[in-house]
Scaffold this motif. Structure first.
Motif, short mmCIF file in Angstrom:
data_model
loop_
_atom_site.label_atom_id
_atom_site.label_comp_id
_atom_site.label_asym_id
_atom_site.label_seq_id
_atom_site.Cartn_x
_atom_site.Cartn_y
_atom_site.Cartn_z
N UNK A 105 -29.28 -8.44 96.48
CA UNK A 105 -28.73 -6.89 95.83
C UNK A 105 -28.81 -5.80 95.76
N UNK A 106 -28.22 -5.06 96.72
CA UNK A 106 -28.89 -3.36 96.62
C UNK A 106 -27.72 -2.66 95.88
N UNK A 107 -28.22 -2.61 95.03
CA UNK A 107 -28.40 -1.25 93.54
C UNK A 107 -27.03 0.29 94.21
N UNK A 108 -25.91 0.19 94.35
CA UNK A 108 -26.29 2.25 94.57
C UNK A 108 -25.18 2.51 93.56
N UNK A 109 -25.76 3.41 93.08
CA UNK A 109 -26.09 4.83 91.68
C UNK A 109 -25.82 5.93 91.66
N UNK A 110 -24.43 5.85 91.75
CA UNK A 110 -23.88 7.17 91.57
C UNK A 110 -23.67 7.97 90.31
N UNK A 111 -24.18 7.75 89.68
CA UNK A 111 -24.06 8.23 87.72
C UNK A 111 -23.97 10.23 88.08
N UNK A 112 -22.44 10.67 87.82
CA UNK A 112 -22.17 11.71 87.51
C UNK A 112 -22.75 12.59 86.69
N UNK A 113 -23.88 12.69 85.87
CA UNK A 113 -24.46 13.22 85.16
C UNK A 113 -25.36 13.23 85.22
N UNK A 114 -26.26 13.32 86.33
CA UNK A 114 -27.50 14.02 86.19
C UNK A 114 -28.13 14.84 86.24
N UNK A 116 -27.90 15.53 82.77
CA UNK A 116 -28.26 14.59 81.67
C UNK A 116 -28.84 13.62 81.56
N UNK A 117 -29.59 13.05 82.27
CA UNK A 117 -30.44 11.95 82.39
C UNK A 117 -31.43 11.63 81.09
N UNK A 118 -31.56 12.34 80.15
CA UNK A 118 -32.03 11.76 79.57
C UNK A 118 -31.80 11.05 78.18
N UNK A 119 -29.62 11.67 78.23
CA UNK A 119 -29.43 10.94 77.57
C UNK A 119 -28.93 9.57 78.10
N UNK A 120 -28.72 8.64 78.95
CA UNK A 120 -28.60 7.60 79.94
C UNK A 120 -28.83 6.46 79.39
N UNK A 121 -28.36 5.17 78.73
CA UNK A 121 -28.53 4.30 78.18
C UNK A 121 -28.71 3.78 79.05
N UNK A 122 -29.68 2.42 79.43
CA UNK A 122 -30.61 1.82 80.11
C UNK A 122 -31.13 0.13 80.46
N UNK A 123 -30.69 -0.22 79.02
CA UNK A 123 -31.25 -1.33 78.52
C UNK A 123 -30.58 -1.80 79.67
#
Length: 358
Positions: A105-114, A116-123
């Motif tokens: 599994x290779x994951x490609x991170x396209x997160x657009x709100x970079x 505001x990463x401090x608000x990113x939920x990552x559980x």
């Protein structure tokens, strides 16, 4: 080598474009290139090469056991070795990995709100990341964030790439030829159409014959209504045109002179790369990787986000100086061709795949 691109939908978004571009490019480079859309199909299905094996799951919930079984069977039937999961499709990829430990599994991170990463939920993502073999991040902020917050040991920055759209020409833009500005962005708050409209209203006071053209999906929500209200408030209905999503992007861009992005936050926007391929003069905000893409002060103009006066000045500079506009456009085109080409990024992707298949 057999690889599956996994993406939630084929609607016209940045991550979706990347998944389709990679699947198409790989189809000429490896034994088997496949793409699976999990939840929705969409406009980009038209752009998928006939050489790409395709599966649509019609997944309706997070734990959709029918979809999981269908995908697992498809992977076994076609002897797929690698799942290249884009954005939120990582969860389904992880479930498949649990059913078949040999899958990479290779994951490609396209997160657009970079911004505001401090608000990113990552559980959930953090838990799943221990099953990832590698992570591709579309900008350096996301690369750093993944290294600090996730459990995958191998993380690299992978710039996006764009390709020339081959869909037959369909859309004919309104407005006067040679006097069009385009914004290729869905109607989301992070794309900040409001600042763009305020800036364009200022531009129109000196250049009333220019028009602004928005290409992107409206979600018919409060933000879309606020854009409509702003157009009415600023009396822009005869100068600003919103077309929704369109398949013939390259045809549309070839009808324009200037490409603009007024975003509050970005990853590495495909739109900016497409502007370069179409030889448009560009104005973008200093967010995400926009600055690194433009790379040089004579390749394009960068402005601060949420600053309509700065944005209007940049647009006016291009309008009032056609030779400068042409020069910047040609420089930017060469920058994109050299550093964000399909060939270069596919070589990197293949090298990464091969390193884990040994």
């Amino acid at each position: 080598m057999k690889v599956l691109q996994l993406i939630d939908s084929l609607e016209a978004g940045g991550a979706e474009r990347v998944a389709v571009n990679i699947a198409n490019a790989l189809s000429s480079n490896i034994e088997g290139s496949f793409l699976c859309a999990t939840r929705k199909e969409g406009l980009l299905k038209e752009s998928l090469s006939t050489k790409v094996g395709y599966l649509f799951l019609n997944k309706t919930k997070t734990l959709d056991f029918t979809a999981i079984k269908t995908l697992s069977s498809f992977i076994k039937e076609h002897e797929i070795q690698i799942i290249h999961a884009h954005s939120s499709s990582f969860f389904l990829a992880t479930l498949i990995k649990l059913l078949n430990r040999k899958i990479i599994v290779i994951w490609h991170d396209h997160f657009g709100n970079s911004e505001f990463l401090s608000n990113r939920k990552a559980g959930v993502l953090k838990w799943c990341s221990k099953y990832f073999t590698h992570i591709f991040s579309v900008n350096k902020s996301l690369e750093t964030w993944a290294k600090q917050n996730l459990k995958c040991r191998s993380v690299t920055y992978l710039p996006n790439f764009a390709t020339i759209n081959q869909v037959l020409a369909k859309t004919s833009l309104k407005g006067e030829e040679g006097k069009r500005i385009v914004c290729l962005a869905n109607l989301r708050p992070q794309k900040d159409y409001i600042t763009l409209l305020e800036a364009f209203a200022i531009v129109l006071k000196r250049h009333p014959d220019w028009t602004l053209h928005g290409i992107g999906k409206s979600f018919n929500d409060d933000y879309a209504k606020s854009i409509d209200n702003k157009i009415k408030e600023l009396d822009l209905s005869k100068s600003v045109y919103l077309y929704g999503i369109k398949p013939d992007i390259y045809n549309i861009l070839n009808q324009c002179e200037i490409g603009v992005l007024s975003s509050k936050s970005e990853g590495l926007p495909i739109a900016l790369l497409e502007y370069g391929l179409a030889k448009l003069a560009v104005v973008a905000t200093k967010v995400g990787e926009c600055e690194s893409v433009i790379a040089h002060q004579h390749n394009g103009i960068l402005v601060n986000p949420s600053m309509p006066n700065e944005l209007s000045n940049a647009l006016s500079l291009y309008i009032e100086n056609p030779e400068l506009r042409h020069d910047f456009a040609m420089r930017f085109n060469r920058q994109i061709e050299k550093n964000f080409s399909q060939k270069k990024q596919i070589e990197t992707i293949l090298s990464t795949y091969n390193s884990y298949l040994k």
